[in-house]
Scaffold this active site. Sequence first.
Site, PDB file in Angstrom:
ATOM      1  N   ASP A  63       0.858  -1.178   0.000  1.00  0.00           N
ATOM      2  CA  ASP A  63       0.000   0.000   0.000  1.00  0.00           C
ATOM      3  C   ASP A  63       0.897   1.231   0.000  1.00  0.00           C
ATOM      4  O   ASP A  63       2.112   1.120   0.166  1.00  0.00           O
ATOM      5  CB  ASP A  63      -0.994  -0.002   1.174  1.00  0.00           C
ATOM      6  CG  ASP A  63      -0.346   0.049   2.538  1.00  0.00           C
ATOM      7  OD1 ASP A  63       0.848  -0.266   2.658  1.00  0.00           O
ATOM      8  OD2 ASP A  63      -1.041   0.415   3.509  1.00  0.00           O
ATOM      9  N   TYR A  65       2.989   4.737   0.812  1.00  0.00           N
ATOM     10  CA  TYR A  65       3.690   5.240   1.987  1.00  0.00           C
ATOM     11  C   TYR A  65       2.734   6.080   2.830  1.00  0.00           C
ATOM     12  O   TYR A  65       2.038   6.948   2.289  1.00  0.00           O
ATOM     13  CB  TYR A  65       4.887   6.090   1.578  1.00  0.00           C
ATOM     14  CG  TYR A  65       5.984   5.338   0.857  1.00  0.00           C
ATOM     15  CD1 TYR A  65       6.580   4.213   1.428  1.00  0.00           C
ATOM     16  CD2 TYR A  65       6.436   5.750  -0.393  1.00  0.00           C
ATOM     17  CE1 TYR A  65       7.596   3.524   0.774  1.00  0.00           C
ATOM     18  CE2 TYR A  65       7.455   5.068  -1.051  1.00  0.00           C
ATOM     19  CZ  TYR A  65       8.028   3.960  -0.469  1.00  0.00           C
ATOM     20  OH  TYR A  65       9.029   3.283  -1.111  1.00  0.00           O
ATOM     21  N   PHE A  76       6.363   1.735  -4.336  1.00  0.00           N
ATOM     22  CA  PHE A  76       7.761   1.884  -3.915  1.00  0.00           C
ATOM     23  C   PHE A  76       8.364   3.238  -4.276  1.00  0.00           C
ATOM     24  O   PHE A  76       9.383   3.620  -3.719  1.00  0.00           O
ATOM     25  CB  PHE A  76       8.648   0.748  -4.458  1.00  0.00           C
ATOM     26  CG  PHE A  76       8.296  -0.597  -3.912  1.00  0.00           C
ATOM     27  CD1 PHE A  76       8.591  -0.925  -2.596  1.00  0.00           C
ATOM     28  CD2 PHE A  76       7.642  -1.537  -4.694  1.00  0.00           C
ATOM     29  CE1 PHE A  76       8.254  -2.168  -2.077  1.00  0.00           C
ATOM     30  CE2 PHE A  76       7.298  -2.786  -4.195  1.00  0.00           C
ATOM     31  CZ  PHE A  76       7.608  -3.095  -2.871  1.00  0.00           C
ATOM     32  N   HIS A 183      10.393  -9.467   0.982  1.00  0.00           N
ATOM     33  CA  HIS A 183      10.160  -8.026   0.779  1.00  0.00           C
ATOM     34  C   HIS A 183      11.446  -7.255   1.081  1.00  0.00           C
ATOM     35  O   HIS A 183      12.248  -7.670   1.922  1.00  0.00           O
ATOM     36  CB  HIS A 183       9.033  -7.581   1.714  1.00  0.00           C
ATOM     37  CG  HIS A 183       8.463  -6.239   1.403  1.00  0.00           C
ATOM     38  ND1 HIS A 183       9.029  -5.072   1.869  1.00  0.00           N
ATOM     39  CD2 HIS A 183       7.381  -5.879   0.677  1.00  0.00           C
ATOM     40  CE1 HIS A 183       8.317  -4.051   1.441  1.00  0.00           C
ATOM     41  NE2 HIS A 183       7.312  -4.504   0.716  1.00  0.00           N
TER      42      HIS A 183
END
Length: 219
Positions: A63, A65, A76, A183
Amino acid sequence: MTPPSLSALGDWAELPFFAADWPRIAQRLAAEPREILPPAPKIFAALEHLQPAAVEVVILGQDPYPTPGHAHGYAFSAEPHVRPIPRSLANIFKELHGDLGAPPEDPDLRFWADQGVLLLNNVLTVPAGCANGHAKLGWQTLTAQVLARLSDRPRAYLLWGAHAQKAAAQVDPVQNLKIETPHPSPLSARRGFFGSRPFSRVNDWLQGQGKPGIHWTKP
């Protein structure tokens, strides 16, 4: 929050989500008392930037930031002025340095999208300061439909972490390149993200398909 216009979505607007699910989600967002990130005009930025036929690589995030001023609608990626760089992105840049010798100059990854990289979050909004706070709104239906739409020809998928891997479980690993690793967050990057060389592997695969590689480090 005034819901964003769908006029710039192009072919993505044909996905059933926008008729069946978006009105309910938009109503929930309009009633949300907290600040919503990214700003409304940028919620669908990744899809507006890149039409289905132009997608060569898919990178799925979780999701946006949750820090105001960071998210701008691309997984990202962050606004170019953001410092310090978000921690997961900093680890992506470390891996880029190890894989290709250098990271980009700033956290804005829109030049990846210019080259056919879809930077899609599994959930497209977040309340400021509350990571994963909109995980139950129903955004995942859109992700599933986007991936189904992209099943028409081979593509490369970078699936970092369990959320992305679950979302893309139906992506055919024979037809497509699927790179699945932990991740890049500080909690898990050292469990297999570092050293995975995803960027050079994607380029090798693309070139094997007769297509140009992605310029990952600079426009």
